[in-house]
Scaffold this active site. Sequence first.
Site, PDB file in Angstrom:
ATOM      1  CG  ASN A  75      -0.392   0.685   2.405  1.00 49.11           C
ATOM      2  OD1 ASN A  75      -0.433   1.915   2.518  1.00 49.11           O
ATOM      3  ND2 ASN A  75       0.185  -0.113   3.309  1.00 49.11           N
ATOM      4  CB  ALA A  76       1.825   3.760  -1.915  1.00 48.17           C
ATOM      5  CB  ILE A  77      -2.733   5.018   2.096  1.00 45.83           C
ATOM      6  CG1 ILE A  77      -3.231   3.560   2.006  1.00 45.83           C
ATOM      7  CG2 ILE A  77      -3.905   5.976   2.340  1.00 45.83           C
ATOM      8  CD1 ILE A  77      -4.197   3.256   0.909  1.00 45.83           C
ATOM      9  CG  ASN A 105      -0.825   5.870  13.912  1.00 44.96           C
ATOM     10  OD1 ASN A 105      -0.413   6.660  13.077  1.00 44.96           O
ATOM     11  ND2 ASN A 105      -0.181   4.748  14.197  1.00 44.96           N
ATOM     12  CB  CYS A 136       4.485   6.273   7.400  1.00 43.51           C
ATOM     13  SG  CYS A 136       3.579   5.886   5.889  1.00 43.51           S
ATOM     14  CE  LYS A 171       2.538   0.537  12.973  1.00 44.64           C
ATOM     15  NZ  LYS A 171       1.171   0.535  12.494  1.00 44.64           N
ATOM     16  N   GLY A 223       0.953  -8.006   5.775  1.00 45.87           N
ATOM     17  CA  GLY A 223       0.311  -9.316   5.631  1.00 45.87           C
ATOM     18  C   GLY A 223       1.237 -10.462   5.996  1.00 45.87           C
ATOM     19  N   GLY A 249       2.304  -7.496  12.458  1.00 43.79           N
ATOM     20  CA  GLY A 249       2.877  -7.961  11.194  1.00 43.79           C
ATOM     21  C   GLY A 249       2.390  -9.339  10.819  1.00 43.79           C
ATOM     22  N   GLY A 250       1.446  -9.392   9.895  1.00 39.84           N
ATOM     23  CA  GLY A 250       1.004 -10.667   9.355  1.00 39.84           C
ATOM     24  C   GLY A 250       0.201 -11.529  10.298  1.00 39.84           C
TER      25      GLY A 250
HETATM   26  C1  LIG Z   1      -3.738   0.253   3.948  1.00 40.85           C
HETATM   27  C2  LIG Z   1      -2.833   0.426   5.131  1.00 40.85           C
HETATM   28  C3  LIG Z   1      -2.748   1.673   5.766  1.00 40.85           C
HETATM   29  C4  LIG Z   1      -1.907   1.847   6.868  1.00 40.85           C
HETATM   30  N1  LIG Z   1      -1.868   3.071   7.495  1.00 40.85           N
HETATM   31  C5  LIG Z   1      -1.104   3.215   8.616  1.00 40.85           C
HETATM   32  C6  LIG Z   1      -1.094   4.461   9.333  1.00 40.85           C
HETATM   33  O1  LIG Z   1      -1.803   5.421   8.995  1.00 40.85           O
HETATM   34  N2  LIG Z   1      -0.286   4.563  10.424  1.00 40.85           N
HETATM   35  C7  LIG Z   1       0.504   3.517  10.850  1.00 40.85           C
HETATM   36  O2  LIG Z   1       1.208   3.651  11.849  1.00 40.85           O
HETATM   37  N3  LIG Z   1       0.475   2.322  10.214  1.00 40.85           N
HETATM   38  C8  LIG Z   1      -0.286   2.158   9.110  1.00 40.85           C
HETATM   39  N4  LIG Z   1      -0.312   0.947   8.464  1.00 40.85           N
HETATM   40  C9  LIG Z   1       0.527  -0.163   8.952  1.00 40.85           C
HETATM   41  C10 LIG Z   1      -0.285  -1.152   9.792  1.00 40.85           C
HETATM   42  O3  LIG Z   1      -0.828  -0.536  10.943  1.00 40.85           O
HETATM   43  C11 LIG Z   1       0.598  -2.361  10.218  1.00 40.85           C
HETATM   44  O4  LIG Z   1       1.717  -1.894  10.949  1.00 40.85           O
HETATM   45  C12 LIG Z   1       1.093  -3.143   9.011  1.00 40.85           C
HETATM   46  O5  LIG Z   1       0.098  -3.256   8.023  1.00 40.85           O
HETATM   47  C13 LIG Z   1       1.600  -4.546   9.398  1.00 40.85           C
HETATM   48  O6  LIG Z   1       0.578  -5.316   9.976  1.00 40.85           O
HETATM   49  P1  LIG Z   1      -0.308  -6.378   9.121  1.00 40.85           P
HETATM   50  O7  LIG Z   1       0.655  -7.282   8.428  1.00 40.85           O
HETATM   51  O8  LIG Z   1      -1.154  -7.065  10.166  1.00 40.85           O
HETATM   52  O9  LIG Z   1      -1.107  -5.583   8.177  1.00 40.85           O
HETATM   53  C14 LIG Z   1      -1.135   0.752   7.335  1.00 40.85           C
HETATM   54  C15 LIG Z   1      -1.223  -0.489   6.706  1.00 40.85           C
HETATM   55  C16 LIG Z   1      -2.065  -0.670   5.622  1.00 40.85           C
HETATM   56  C17 LIG Z   1      -2.136  -2.037   4.985  1.00 40.85           C
END
Ligand SMILES: Cc1cc2nc3c(=O)[nH]c(=O)nc-3n(C[C@H](O)[C@H](O)[C@H](O)COP(=O)(O)O)c2cc1C
Length: 317
Positions: A75-77, A105, A136, A171, A223, A249-250
């Site tokens: 993702n690159a939101i 956050n 980020c 974080k 993921g 993470g995942g």
């Molecule tokens: C679409 C998306 C948007 C995210 N936005 C943020 C954010 O705004 N702030 C942040 O600290 N982490 C953000 N993250 C990171 C997640 O909180 C998390 O650290 C990361 O996805 C790893 O966990 P996962 O594998 O369970 O997804 C985002 C992740 C995704 C997929």
Amino acid sequence: MSPKTDNPSLQVNLGSLKLKNPVIAASGTFGYGEEYSGIIPLGSLGAIVTKGLSLEPRKGNPPPRLAETPAGMLNAIGLENVGLEIFLQEKLPFLRKARCPVLVNIFGSTVEEYAELAKRLSAVDGIAGLEVNISCPNVKAGGAIFAAEPKTVYKVISKIRRATSSFVMVKLSPNVADIGKIALAAEEAGADAVSLINTLTGLAIDVQTRTPVLGNITGGLSGPAIKPIGLRMVWQAAQVVRIPVVGIGGIVTAKDALEYLIAGATAIQVGTAHFIDPRAGLKIIDGIQRYLQANNFPDVASLVGSLKIKKDTGQPT
Ligand SMILES: Cc1cc2nc3c(=O)[nH]c(=O)nc-3n(C[C@H](O)[C@H](O)[C@H](O)COP(=O)(O)O)c2cc1C
């Protein structure tokens, strides 16, 4: 082994913050809570972390902003968000009714912006604490620059610490050389907890057009693909800090969550898995409870950091 209990306690303490269970919805993957409220009882979760918030609203990066990858997602939101004022006026009133702690956050592009956000949120009713995103990878202003060096982590977190008496969780980024040193710097600066990991920087390419799939070229990988990295880093961080470590993470299933708890995480966050199944968090809570019962643990806390390693070989027993 402790005496058998049919009703093990799932409560965990992140310093002063008490959670009814260790399962937290991760930032950026759970909106402002409202998006999931018709589907699951938010009050069942240990806590919710809201989408990353900046002082001013942000539009984020150009599309496409998401790409599926093997065992994960890019993702690159670009930290799109409504900004502090709209968050307080339009999002927080709903979150106050969520019946679980809400962590906000936050991110900024300068130390001063972080401190200003922390200060303005500290006086606000209905916020259990802050998660400070210094990690980020998708935007210049996402603070990733702070996460890379112990010195800069110390600088930004000590300034936030002076700006607020709220619970502060930091974080951390996986894109660093020595996660232990970074976690220690956060602890020394006064953080109440650290959470890790944020996403890893990745690239997806469309071979037909020979262009990057994402508008931003690179994105953050999340993921199941990143679980072994998250686990390793949580384990390493938990060896060196005394403050609680929150694993991310995942995590998709209860087994994933249990691995993080055993590695030393006091609580865990569920991110990408909630896109696939909004009930993932609830299922994980249930699975942890059943594991504790089946294995005679009186509470989840006695599982935390219980990884067995033979000293002589370095191999798990
Ligand atoms: C679409 C998306 C948007 C995210 N936005 C943020 C954010 O705004 N702030 C942040 O600290 N982490 C953000 N993250 C990171 C997640 O909180 C998390 O650290 C990361 O996805 C790893 O966990 P996962 O594998 O369970 O997804 C985002 C992740 C995704 C997929």
